[in-house]
Design an enzyme around this catalytic site. Structure first.
Site, PDB file in Angstrom:
ATOM      1  N   HIS A 174       0.862  -1.011   0.015  1.00 48.56           N
ATOM      2  CA  HIS A 174      -0.265   0.015  -0.007  1.00 48.56           C
ATOM      3  C   HIS A 174       1.054   1.216  -0.063  1.00 48.56           C
ATOM      4  O   HIS A 174       0.139   2.442   0.071  1.00 48.56           O
ATOM      5  CB  HIS A 174      -0.915   0.226   1.177  1.00 48.56           C
ATOM      6  CG  HIS A 174      -2.055  -1.022   1.181  1.00 48.56           C
ATOM      7  ND1 HIS A 174      -3.302  -0.648   0.510  1.00 48.56           N
ATOM      8  CD2 HIS A 174      -2.081  -2.186   1.611  1.00 48.56           C
ATOM      9  CE1 HIS A 174      -3.986  -1.758   0.924  1.00 48.56           C
ATOM     10  NE2 HIS A 174      -3.128  -2.628   1.400  1.00 48.56           N
ATOM     11  N   LYS A 218      -8.203  14.285   4.003  1.00 47.07           N
ATOM     12  CA  LYS A 218      -7.230  13.170   4.046  1.00 47.07           C
ATOM     13  C   LYS A 218      -6.296  13.198   5.321  1.00 47.07           C
ATOM     14  O   LYS A 218      -6.267  14.334   5.921  1.00 47.07           O
ATOM     15  CB  LYS A 218      -6.518  12.771   2.505  1.00 47.07           C
ATOM     16  CG  LYS A 218      -5.970  14.091   2.347  1.00 47.07           C
ATOM     17  CD  LYS A 218      -5.349  13.844   0.732  1.00 47.07           C
ATOM     18  CE  LYS A 218      -6.041  13.872  -0.251  1.00 47.07           C
ATOM     19  NZ  LYS A 218      -6.267  12.758  -0.990  1.00 47.07           N
ATOM     20  N   ARG A 219      -5.626  12.349   5.681  1.00 41.39           N
ATOM     21  CA  ARG A 219      -4.303  12.602   6.420  1.00 41.39           C
ATOM     22  C   ARG A 219      -3.361  13.490   6.196  1.00 41.39           C
ATOM     23  O   ARG A 219      -3.438  13.864   4.989  1.00 41.39           O
ATOM     24  CB  ARG A 219      -3.516  10.899   6.625  1.00 41.39           C
ATOM     25  CG  ARG A 219      -4.370   9.982   7.360  1.00 41.39           C
ATOM     26  CD  ARG A 219      -4.735  10.311   8.871  1.00 41.39           C
ATOM     27  NE  ARG A 219      -3.408  10.490   9.666  1.00 41.39           N
ATOM     28  CZ  ARG A 219      -3.348   9.522  10.641  1.00 41.39           C
ATOM     29  NH1 ARG A 219      -3.837   8.465  10.950  1.00 41.39           N
ATOM     30  NH2 ARG A 219      -2.210   9.653  11.400  1.00 41.39           N
ATOM     31  N   LYS A 274       1.163  14.456   0.660  1.00 41.42           N
ATOM     32  CA  LYS A 274      -0.156  14.937   0.040  1.00 41.42           C
ATOM     33  C   LYS A 274      -0.474  16.448  -0.291  1.00 41.42           C
ATOM     34  O   LYS A 274      -1.376  16.887  -0.882  1.00 41.42           O
ATOM     35  CB  LYS A 274      -1.296  14.645   1.067  1.00 41.42           C
ATOM     36  CG  LYS A 274      -1.145  13.059   1.213  1.00 41.42           C
ATOM     37  CD  LYS A 274      -2.293  12.543   2.369  1.00 41.42           C
ATOM     38  CE  LYS A 274      -2.284  11.248   2.615  1.00 41.42           C
ATOM     39  NZ  LYS A 274      -2.908  10.165   1.818  1.00 41.42           N
ATOM     40  N   THR A 312      -8.191   6.672  -2.243  1.00 39.95           N
ATOM     41  CA  THR A 312      -9.721   6.048  -2.539  1.00 39.95           C
ATOM     42  C   THR A 312     -10.653   7.417  -1.929  1.00 39.95           C
ATOM     43  O   THR A 312     -11.750   7.395  -2.512  1.00 39.95           O
ATOM     44  CB  THR A 312      -9.940   4.952  -1.400  1.00 39.95           C
ATOM     45  OG1 THR A 312      -9.450   5.394   0.043  1.00 39.95           O
ATOM     46  CG2 THR A 312      -9.341   3.712  -1.704  1.00 39.95           C
ATOM     47  N   LYS A 362     -14.473   8.375  -3.979  1.00 40.64           N
ATOM     48  CA  LYS A 362     -15.568   8.672  -3.244  1.00 40.64           C
ATOM     49  C   LYS A 362     -16.268  10.368  -3.841  1.00 40.64           C
ATOM     50  O   LYS A 362     -17.265  10.442  -4.066  1.00 40.64           O
ATOM     51  CB  LYS A 362     -15.538   8.864  -1.913  1.00 40.64           C
ATOM     52  CG  LYS A 362     -14.926   7.456  -1.267  1.00 40.64           C
ATOM     53  CD  LYS A 362     -14.611   7.476   0.294  1.00 40.64           C
ATOM     54  CE  LYS A 362     -13.810   6.165   0.372  1.00 40.64           C
ATOM     55  NZ  LYS A 362     -12.992   6.140   1.692  1.00 40.64           N
TER      56      LYS A 362
HETATM   57  C1  6GP Z   1      -2.665   3.966   1.832  1.00 38.44           C
HETATM   58  C2  6GP Z   1      -2.256   4.498   0.704  1.00 38.44           C
HETATM   59  O1  6GP Z   1      -1.351   5.894   1.234  1.00 38.44           O
HETATM   60  C3  6GP Z   1      -3.326   5.142  -0.135  1.00 38.44           C
HETATM   61  O2  6GP Z   1      -2.792   5.733  -1.224  1.00 38.44           O
HETATM   62  C4  6GP Z   1      -4.217   4.000  -0.588  1.00 38.44           C
HETATM   63  O3  6GP Z   1      -5.265   4.407  -1.191  1.00 38.44           O
HETATM   64  C5  6GP Z   1      -4.615   3.160   0.813  1.00 38.44           C
HETATM   65  O4  6GP Z   1      -3.466   2.703   1.266  1.00 38.44           O
HETATM   66  C6  6GP Z   1      -5.473   1.964   0.325  1.00 38.44           C
HETATM   67  O5  6GP Z   1      -4.630   1.102  -0.582  1.00 38.44           O
HETATM   68  N1  6GP Z   1      -1.702   3.415   2.754  1.00 38.44           N
HETATM   69  C7  6GP Z   1      -1.934   3.207   3.985  1.00 38.44           C
HETATM   70  O6  6GP Z   1      -2.698   3.989   4.468  1.00 38.44           O
HETATM   71  C8  6GP Z   1      -0.755   2.735   4.872  1.00 38.44           C
HETATM   72  O7  6GP Z   1      -0.626   2.679   6.077  1.00 38.44           O
HETATM   73  C9  6GP Z   1       0.968   1.178   4.740  1.00 38.44           C
HETATM   74  O8  6GP Z   1       0.144   2.194   4.205  1.00 38.44           O
END
Ligand code: 6GP
Length: 830
Positions: A365, A556-557, A562, A664, A668
């Site tokens: 991820h 978002k975070r 970002k 994601t 949305k």
């Molecule tokens: C996140 C990614 O930063 C985001 O781009 C992606 O949409 C989401 O995962 C789902 O795939 N990654 C995390 O939250 C994380 O903790 C280790 O990655």
């Protein structure tokens, strides 16, 4: 004489049956009567009413799957960001209208009841919310699946804002009880830590190893039913809670060391006390590694237990289960399954390894180097000595293979090793996950390509067929039907209710994109959502915003990659222009921000402070505040998100190309008819392709341009010097204007931008400003904008998590749907 099905069962779905059940729950479960019932009691009674209907389906589902020995997906994830359950469960059961009617009959308001629910925030952000969307889709697609995770007593912290700064408060989601979970006190597994290992010879004269742990505790199961939409399939989310061993530290008790013994109990229970609030790994945090091992061990033992109830041995384990590792957090599962097979079930290495590497698949991820998990060998060996031995053995065999394959390339062999050599030797969890899995996937097309060409390059060269892409998706049940009832109504009128199961049917909107009457309905939908958000913001912050203005939203975070601060540079530029009388963007805008910063991430917290500081100056200035408003929605969580996505006109997806794995939120927003201003990063690339280039505001460097810029010796200072407006904007931040005269407050941010700017804000600034101006102009062409908005919704059905789960089922898990129908079970309930 047989009555209607409602009269026969105590779980009927009519308003009458729901009312009766509600009153019963209030009395017999909540032990309350009307006159003294609090709003929370009403919520609990409603939740129990709904839960009964789910349990009926759940039990029937479990029976059906068991009889069929169904191949089952086990989703192993340290996080599930579920969000409130009641509204979603009403939707999936198809009883929203009955419930509303029943509530009205009893003199209650359904919305007020829904608002009572605390949020199970057992995740940080994207990764955890994705897991929750996938649970919804797995059930909806009738896929036998279990979600395994941790029942954190405290989920992600509550964020409040004091003087513009983030303050973290403890999340207390369990305080008033959780009606959705079923505790299973008898379903518990031992989990051990520490100690040492010793060799011995078993009864067949074979060399074996025994682990003599120092500490043993238990994981107890808490089960939450996960209902599919429009089907009776109801899957299981099983979360583990840590408790002390049955006779916790008996010895200490016997020695009269009462407090010592109690300490052991407290220490054991600490394991599931709190979710780590960082989206980066906790370097060297022993408790975090304990959490990971704890939930993985319980889950694998549970899977083995269920398998062995129906099979003579573990031979077919990998046929029965596909276990997905949600990032590397559960990757210790590779070593734990080996240990269980070898030490507890007496298998030999080859057979154990065959089962292990055919059971797991791993999703990556993130590519951020700081987010790749590694654990110091010393810590690992102290906590899990047997697992470290097993990892060494896996590594030794793997490196032998590599040396044969690449006899003259020792550097490559060292790069691929499961152990990183250096002053501190470390276990590389991503390598363990990759070696121990049959499939590895990224979460958007561009991200999966980058996985293959960067962090996993050597592994991709070795095993090209192991690598896949599955682009993320989001559930249209929660993020359209529940969040945006007006949009749901529009689509249902055109396409019938089935579109919620087949989001491609959003396409039926497309031919109406230019129809004036339809456009009006669309605008009314947006308007209603914007008014709802405005009301919520007023309630939460006191700020008043104008629903007619362009809602430009970034939630978002908070993270430097970002680039919330790029958004701020644009806002300050607009402010500056108005103050200079040189305003070129007469579109009134409301900028909405939301998001949590990791508590230890100073720069992210400073960005939150800067948002508030800019907001304070702009919102107070009558010369500016008719045109610009800036608000920060505190405590961005699933509940707030549901109110925010539908209200957006413009969605900010402005990360540095190559940094956002997928995103994601971008999906949305777009599904709810927001246009995106974004870079070619993550799933933005596919969103732009799907909605059409002309319906997306693209800007910024591409991944290869980012690489080239950095390789050529990027100098942000030169951009600053060469761009008058940018210089004025940054100088304003450094002037003290936004910090009550303190020129140093935001210095760490401006210094970082001028000296290093690792995320290339200044390089992307001119293109961003220019593209924002085009977006502002486009918004004033109401018909043109509405058309683009409609086309965004119409063409983003492919970002449903149902599509993503179908891909996982086909490409990776090789698992088939197993529909469950209560109707076939009628005899049992009558
Ligand atoms: C996140 C990614 O930063 C985001 O781009 C992606 O949409 C989401 O995962 C789902 O795939 N990654 C995390 O939250 C994380 O903790 C280790 O990655």
């Amino acid at each position: 004489m047989h009555g209607s099905s409602d009269e026969r069962t105590r779980t009927g779905m009519s308003p009458e049956a729901l009312k009766r059940a509600f009153v019963d729950s209030m009395f017999y479960v909540q032990a309350r009567y009307w006159e003294v019932a609090t709003p929370h009691d009403l919520y609990m009674a409603a939740a129990y009413t709904v839960r009964d209907r789910m349990l009926e389906r759940w039990i029937h589902t479990a029976e059906t799957y068991r009889k069929a020995h169904a191949r089952t997906v086990c989703y192993l994830s340290a996080e599930y960001l579920l969000g409130p359950q009641l509204g979603n469960n009403l939707i999936n059961l198809g009883i929203v209208d009955s419930a509303r009617q029943g509530a009205r009959d009893l003199g209650m308001d359904l919305q007020e009841i829904l608002d009572q629910e605390p949020e199970p925030g057992l995740g940080n952000g994207g990764l955890g919310r994705l897991a929750a969307c996938y649970l919804d889709s797995l059930a909806t697609l009738s896929i036998p699946a279990i979600g395994y995770g941790i029942r954190y007593e405290h989920g992600i912290f509550d964020q409040s804002i004091v003087d513009g700064w983030q303050v973290e408060d403890c999340d207390l989601w369990l305080t008033n009880g959780n009606p959705w979970e079923i505790p299973r006190p008898l379903l518990r597994f031992p989990v051990r830590f520490g100690g040492h290992t010793e060799p011995y010879t078993d009864e067949h004269g074979r060399f074996r190893v025994r682990w003599v742990p120092e500490l043993e505790l238990y994981g107890m199961a808490y089960d939450t039913p996960i209902l599919g939409f429009g089907v009776d399939n109801t899957n299981l989310l099983r979360l583990w809670h840590a408790t002390a061993g049955r006779s916790f530290d008996l010895q200490a008790f016997q020695k009269g060391d009462y407090y010592g013994a109690v300490n052991a109990k407290v220490a054991a229970e600490n394991i599931t006390k709190v979710l780590y609030p960082n989206d980066e790994p906790e370097a060297g945090k022993e408790l975090r590694l304990k959490q990971q091992y704890f939930f993985v061990s319980c889950s694998l033992q549970d899977m083995m237990r269920a398998h062995l109830q129906q099979a003579p041995n573990l031979e077919g384990f990998h046929e029965r289960y596909a276990a997905q590792l949600n990032d590397t957090h559960p990757s210790i599962a590779v070593a734990e399954l080996m240990r269980l097979c070898l030490d507890e079930h007496g298998m030999d290495w080859e057979a154990a390894w065959e089962i292990t590497r055919r059971t797991f698949a791993y999703t990556n991820h993130t590519l951020l180097p700081e987010a790749l998990e590694t654990w110091p060998v010393e810590l690992f060996g102290r906590l899990l000595p047997r697992h470290l031995e097993i990892i060494y053995e896996i590594n030794a065999r793997f490196l032998d293979e590599l040396r044969m394959r690449y006899p003259f390339d020792p550097e490559r062999v060292a790069r691929m090793s499961l152990i990183e050599e250096g002053p501190v030797r470390r276990v590389r969890m991503a390598h363990l996950a990759t070696v121990g899995s049959f499939a590895v996937n990224g979460v958007a097309a561009i991200h999966s390509e980058l996985v293959k060409s960067t962090v996993m390059r050597d592994f991709h060269e070795l095993w090209p067929e192991k690598f896949h892409n599955v682009t993320n998706g989001v559930t249209p049940r929660r993020f359209v039907q529940l969040s945006n009832p007006e949009l749901c109504g529009i689509v249902t009128d055109l396409a019938g209710p089935g579109w919620v199961r087949d989001a491609e049917n959003l396409r039926t909107l497309e031919p109406h994109a230019d129809d004036a009457a339809f456009q009006q309905r669309w605008q009314a939908m947006k308007r209603a959502a914007k008014e709802r958000l405005a009301a919520r913001i007023r309630e939460a912050t006191g700020a008043v915003i104008d629903p007619q203005s362009l809602f430009d939203i970034q939630v978002k975070r908070i993270h430097e990659y970002k680039r919330q601060h790029l958004n701020l540079l644009h806002i300050v530029a607009l402010y500056h222009r108005i103050k200079q009388g040189a305003d070129s963007d007469p579109t009134p805008r409301t900028f909405v921000f939301g998001g949590k910063a990791a508590p230890g991430y100073f720069m992210a917290k400073l960005i939150i402070k800067l948002i508030h500081s800019v907001a304070e100056v702009i919102n107070r200035d009558p010369e500016v505040n008719e045109r610009l408003r800036v608000v920060f929605v505190p405590n961005f969580n699933v509940k707030n998100a549901e109110c925010i996505y539908p209200a957006a006109d413009l969605s900010e997806q402005i990360s540095t190309a190559g940094k956002e794995a997928s995103g994601t939120g971008n999906m949305k927003f777009s599904m709810n008819g927001a246009l995106t201003i974004g870079t070619l990063d993550g799933a933005n690339v596919e969103i732009r392709h799907a909605v059409g280039h002309e319906n997306f505001f693209l800007f910024g460097l591409t991944v290869s341009e980012v690489e080239r810029t950095l390789a050529e010796g990027y100098c942000p200072w030169e951009i600053y010097r060469g761009n008058d407006e940018l210089r004025e904007v940054i100088d304003l931040l450094r002037s003290g204007l936004f910090s009550h005269g303190d020129p140093d407050l935001f210095r760490p941010l401006t210094d970082s931008l001028l000296q290093h700017d690792p995320y290339l804000l200044l390089a992307d600034y001119p293109a961003y400003i220019e593209t924002q101006a085009r977006a502002g102009d486009a918004f004033r062409d109401v018909a043109g904008w509405t058309r683009m908005s409609i086309l965004n919704s119409a063409r983003t059905g492919c970002f449903s998590s149902d599509r993503a789960i179908r891909e996982y089922c086909g490409k990776i898990w090789r698992v088939e749907p197993m529909p469950v129908s209560l109707a076939t079970n009628d005899a049992r309930v009558s």
